[in-house]
Every structure is written in C-alpha cells, then in structure tokens.
Design a protein around this motif. Structure first.
Motif, PDB file in Angstrom:
ATOM      1  N   GLY A 120     -43.069   4.281  -6.334  1.00  0.00           N
ATOM      2  CA  GLY A 120     -43.678   3.195  -5.584  1.00  0.00           C
ATOM      3  C   GLY A 120     -44.505   3.689  -4.415  1.00  0.00           C
ATOM      4  N   ALA A 121     -44.016   4.736  -3.734  1.00  0.00           N
ATOM      5  CA  ALA A 121     -44.745   5.282  -2.586  1.00  0.00           C
ATOM      6  C   ALA A 121     -46.084   5.873  -3.005  1.00  0.00           C
ATOM      7  N   VAL A 122     -46.078   6.627  -4.106  1.00  0.00           N
ATOM      8  CA  VAL A 122     -47.335   7.224  -4.585  1.00  0.00           C
ATOM      9  C   VAL A 122     -48.310   6.148  -5.039  1.00  0.00           C
ATOM     10  N   ALA A 123     -47.802   5.126  -5.739  1.00  0.00           N
ATOM     11  CA  ALA A 123     -48.671   4.040  -6.184  1.00  0.00           C
ATOM     12  C   ALA A 123     -49.272   3.306  -4.996  1.00  0.00           C
TER      13      ALA A 123
ATOM     14  N   PRO B 221     -25.643   7.365  -8.626  1.00  0.00           N
ATOM     15  CA  PRO B 221     -26.810   6.530  -8.938  1.00  0.00           C
ATOM     16  C   PRO B 221     -28.027   6.800  -8.068  1.00  0.00           C
ATOM     17  N   TRP B 222     -27.941   7.822  -7.184  1.00  0.00           N
ATOM     18  CA  TRP B 222     -29.018   8.037  -6.226  1.00  0.00           C
ATOM     19  C   TRP B 222     -30.345   8.367  -6.892  1.00  0.00           C
ATOM     20  N   HIS B 223     -30.305   9.021  -8.060  1.00  0.00           N
ATOM     21  CA  HIS B 223     -31.561   9.422  -8.699  1.00  0.00           C
ATOM     22  C   HIS B 223     -32.382   8.207  -9.130  1.00  0.00           C
ATOM     23  N   ILE B 224     -31.726   7.087  -9.434  1.00  0.00           N
ATOM     24  CA  ILE B 224     -32.453   5.873  -9.827  1.00  0.00           C
ATOM     25  C   ILE B 224     -33.275   5.355  -8.657  1.00  0.00           C
ATOM     26  N   LEU B 225     -32.640   5.272  -7.491  1.00  0.00           N
ATOM     27  CA  LEU B 225     -33.332   4.806  -6.297  1.00  0.00           C
ATOM     28  C   LEU B 225     -34.431   5.785  -5.893  1.00  0.00           C
ATOM     29  N   ALA B 226     -34.143   7.082  -5.980  1.00  0.00           N
ATOM     30  CA  ALA B 226     -35.131   8.093  -5.596  1.00  0.00           C
ATOM     31  C   ALA B 226     -36.382   7.991  -6.464  1.00  0.00           C
ATOM     32  N   GLY B 227     -36.184   7.830  -7.764  1.00  0.00           N
ATOM     33  CA  GLY B 227     -37.329   7.701  -8.663  1.00  0.00           C
ATOM     34  C   GLY B 227     -38.152   6.465  -8.363  1.00  0.00           C
ATOM     35  N   ALA B 228     -37.479   5.356  -8.092  1.00  0.00           N
ATOM     36  CA  ALA B 228     -38.192   4.108  -7.794  1.00  0.00           C
ATOM     37  C   ALA B 228     -38.995   4.223  -6.498  1.00  0.00           C
ATOM     38  N   VAL B 229     -38.373   4.782  -5.464  1.00  0.00           N
ATOM     39  CA  VAL B 229     -39.050   4.904  -4.170  1.00  0.00           C
ATOM     40  C   VAL B 229     -40.232   5.868  -4.260  1.00  0.00           C
ATOM     41  N   ALA B 230     -40.043   7.004  -4.918  1.00  0.00           N
ATOM     42  CA  ALA B 230     -41.114   7.995  -5.018  1.00  0.00           C
ATOM     43  C   ALA B 230     -42.306   7.447  -5.797  1.00  0.00           C
TER      44      ALA B 230
ATOM     45  N   ASP C  28     -35.354  -5.464 -15.358  1.00  0.00           N
ATOM     46  CA  ASP C  28     -36.508  -4.569 -15.466  1.00  0.00           C
ATOM     47  C   ASP C  28     -37.481  -5.030 -16.546  1.00  0.00           C
ATOM     48  N   GLU C  29     -36.920  -5.435 -17.691  1.00  0.00           N
ATOM     49  CA  GLU C  29     -37.766  -5.820 -18.813  1.00  0.00           C
ATOM     50  C   GLU C  29     -38.523  -7.119 -18.529  1.00  0.00           C
ATOM     51  N   VAL C  30     -37.863  -8.070 -17.876  1.00  0.00           N
ATOM     52  CA  VAL C  30     -38.512  -9.338 -17.526  1.00  0.00           C
ATOM     53  C   VAL C  30     -39.652  -9.076 -16.549  1.00  0.00           C
ATOM     54  N   TRP C  31     -39.388  -8.255 -15.573  1.00  0.00           N
ATOM     55  CA  TRP C  31     -40.408  -7.900 -14.581  1.00  0.00           C
ATOM     56  C   TRP C  31     -41.604  -7.222 -15.243  1.00  0.00           C
ATOM     57  N   ALA C  32     -41.336  -6.304 -16.169  1.00  0.00           N
ATOM     58  CA  ALA C  32     -42.427  -5.583 -16.832  1.00  0.00           C
ATOM     59  C   ALA C  32     -43.316  -6.532 -17.641  1.00  0.00           C
TER      60      ALA C  32
ATOM     61  N   ARG D 167     -33.721  -1.086  -6.246  1.00  0.00           N
ATOM     62  CA  ARG D 167     -35.065  -1.013  -6.818  1.00  0.00           C
ATOM     63  C   ARG D 167     -35.655  -2.407  -7.018  1.00  0.00           C
ATOM     64  N   HIS D 168     -34.795  -3.421  -7.066  1.00  0.00           N
ATOM     65  CA  HIS D 168     -35.286  -4.788  -7.218  1.00  0.00           C
ATOM     66  C   HIS D 168     -36.089  -5.240  -6.001  1.00  0.00           C
ATOM     67  N   LEU D 169     -35.843  -4.614  -4.848  1.00  0.00           N
ATOM     68  CA  LEU D 169     -36.659  -4.932  -3.675  1.00  0.00           C
ATOM     69  C   LEU D 169     -38.113  -4.568  -3.924  1.00  0.00           C
ATOM     70  N   LEU D 170     -38.334  -3.406  -4.536  1.00  0.00           N
ATOM     71  CA  LEU D 170     -39.701  -2.981  -4.850  1.00  0.00           C
ATOM     72  C   LEU D 170     -40.305  -3.862  -5.937  1.00  0.00           C
ATOM     73  N   MET D 171     -39.502  -4.196  -6.931  1.00  0.00           N
ATOM     74  CA  MET D 171     -39.987  -5.052  -8.001  1.00  0.00           C
ATOM     75  C   MET D 171     -40.351  -6.435  -7.469  1.00  0.00           C
ATOM     76  N   GLY D 172     -39.487  -6.968  -6.610  1.00  0.00           N
ATOM     77  CA  GLY D 172     -39.752  -8.272  -6.036  1.00  0.00           C
ATOM     78  C   GLY D 172     -40.996  -8.285  -5.163  1.00  0.00           C
ATOM     79  N   ALA D 173     -41.244  -7.164  -4.471  1.00  0.00           N
ATOM     80  CA  ALA D 173     -42.420  -7.091  -3.600  1.00  0.00           C
ATOM     81  C   ALA D 173     -43.712  -7.237  -4.401  1.00  0.00           C
ATOM     82  N   THR D 174     -43.727  -6.727  -5.633  1.00  0.00           N
ATOM     83  CA  THR D 174     -44.932  -6.845  -6.458  1.00  0.00           C
ATOM     84  C   THR D 174     -45.180  -8.286  -6.902  1.00  0.00           C
ATOM     85  N   LEU D 175     -44.121  -9.091  -6.916  1.00  0.00           N
ATOM     86  CA  LEU D 175     -44.259 -10.492  -7.336  1.00  0.00           C
ATOM     87  C   LEU D 175     -44.442 -11.438  -6.151  1.00  0.00           C
ATOM     88  N   ALA D 176     -44.229 -10.953  -4.943  1.00  0.00           N
ATOM     89  CA  ALA D 176     -44.262 -11.811  -3.756  1.00  0.00           C
ATOM     90  C   ALA D 176     -45.544 -12.635  -3.635  1.00  0.00           C
ATOM     91  N   PRO D 177     -46.725 -12.051  -3.837  1.00  0.00           N
ATOM     92  CA  PRO D 177     -47.947 -12.859  -3.700  1.00  0.00           C
ATOM     93  C   PRO D 177     -48.002 -14.034  -4.676  1.00  0.00           C
TER      94      PRO D 177
END
Length: 236
Positions: free
Chosen positions: A225-228, A214-223, A120-124, A91-101
């Motif tokens: 992020g995809a909708v957003a 741990p699959w549900h953590i990744l599934a929640g993050a991907v879903a 997660d908390e630092v990113w938020a 999920r850090h890949l998705l979090m990092g993508a939001t900070l890339a710019p």
C-alpha cells in the motif's frame, strides 16, 4: 458506490444483485474447499460445528480464522486469539480506505452492512467493477460468498472426524489459487509490479524473521500500500 436501491428501479437492483452473485461463483468454487478445510481443522482443535458456524458468521475472514483455530489448538489464551485476529484484519483498514470515496455520504447502516461483508475477494471484485459499483452488486457478491463460506466451514466441522489429514487432499492449495486468480485480475502491465514486489519482499522477510505469526500479512499489506500510494503521488 451508487445508491441503487433508492435511485434505480427494482428490476435494475435485482439485475445488479444477480450479476454480483454470478461473478462470485468462481470465487465460491475456490472458497468452499478452503472453508471445508478450515472446518475440519477446527473440529480437530475441539470446536463444535455450532462454534465453527458462529465464528464464520461473526468473523467472516478466512485467514484470521485459520490463525484463530491454530492458536486454539495450542491452548492459547483468549486475548492472544482475539489479538491475532485483530492484527491479521488490520489490512481491512487499507482496503476500506480505497472504498471511502465511494461510500461518502451514503446511509451509515447500509455502509456498515456492506463493510461487514468486506472479505478480500469481495473487495477485489468491487474494485474491478470500478465506477459502475453499486450496493446491489456488492451485496450480490458478498452474500453469495458469505452463505457459501458459512455452509462449507460448518460442513467441514461436521465431517472433521472423518478426514485424517485434510491437507493431504490438496484443499489448502485452494486458498493460494483463489488469491493468484484475484491478483491476475489486477495485472495492468509492468506498472503493477512495484507494489506487488514490495508486498512480497516485506511479507517473506517478516515471515523469515518471525515465523509462525501473522505479522507477515500486515507487513505485506502495508508495504504494498505504501509503494502504491507513493507512486500515485509521484504520478500526480
């Protein structure tokens, strides 16, 4: 993320760092009991305080550390433990993508050090800071949480033998409480609901189909992020 250390006077850098540390204190209040619980469970799984400290210092990711400790207690193979940690932290890949710019063009060493502290908390808190985000602020938040997490997990490992059932003290709820508070900080009205609902449905559905992993953590993050991302493209 502005390059505060070279373009701003030292007083500004210190002020930004101090502000980040202050903003991290409410999160620390929730993370310390959570870290203590992790250390206690790790001690019962056979990890020494030194091993717990090394894990927290090198991994610095509470959810994946809980998964690792649980697998360790089951005598899982080393590759299974490492693989599970990598899976949870995808999920850090998705979090990092939001900070890339905001990180584009910044010194690589500084970016690497900053991303090491991307819990997660630092990113938020970084996202809530918006365009005013600076490296000094980021490190103020990240290092404060890092030191508190390291100290609390080691303390939990040292006291593990003294607590028969850490969960009975309600320490496990602090993890939920911290993330509920972070979630509330991102509430902007009804438009916030679709990604949240998608993430919740995906996580609960995958957990029901594959409990204990741990699959549900990744599934929640991907879903979520995809909708957003889809809503952002439609809006533009």
């Amino acid at each position: 993320m502005t390059h505060s250390s070279s373009s701003s006077p030292p007083a500004t850098v210190r002020r930004e760092f101090a502000l980040g540390a202050v903003h991290a204190l409410p999160i620390v209040a929730g993370a310390v009991p959570f870290g203590f619980l992790l250390g206690s469970l790790a001690a019962k799984a056979g990890l020494s305080p030194l091993e717990m400290g090394l894990m927290s210092a090198l991994v610095f990711a509470g959810s994946s550390q809980f998964v690792a400790v649980e697998l360790w207690s089951r005598d899982a193979a080393g590759f299974a433990v490492v693989g599970s940690i990598l899976l949870v932290n995808l999920r850090h890949l998705l979090m990092g993508a939001t900070l890339a710019p905001r990180l584009e063009g910044k010194p690589p060493l500084r970016v690497g050090a900053a991303l090491f502290l991307m819990a997660d908390e630092v990113w938020a808190l970084a996202l809530r800071r918006g365009e005013a985000l600076t490296f000094a602020y980021w490190f103020g938040v990240g290092l404060t949480l890092y030191v508190a997490w390291l100290a609390s997990t080691v303390a939990g490992a040292l006291a593990g033998a003294l607590i028969a059932d850490p969960a009975a003290w309600g320490l496990d709820f602090t993890f939920i409480a911290v993330f509920l508070c972070l979630l509330a900080g991102f509430w902007t009205g009804a438009e916030s609901l679709p990604p949240w609902l998608a993430s919740a449905v995906a996580a609960l559905g995958v957990h029901a189909l594959m409990p204990g992993g741990p699959w549900h953590i990744l599934a929640g993050a991907v879903a979520g992020g995809a909708v957003a991302a889809w809503r952002g493209r439609v809006a533009s």
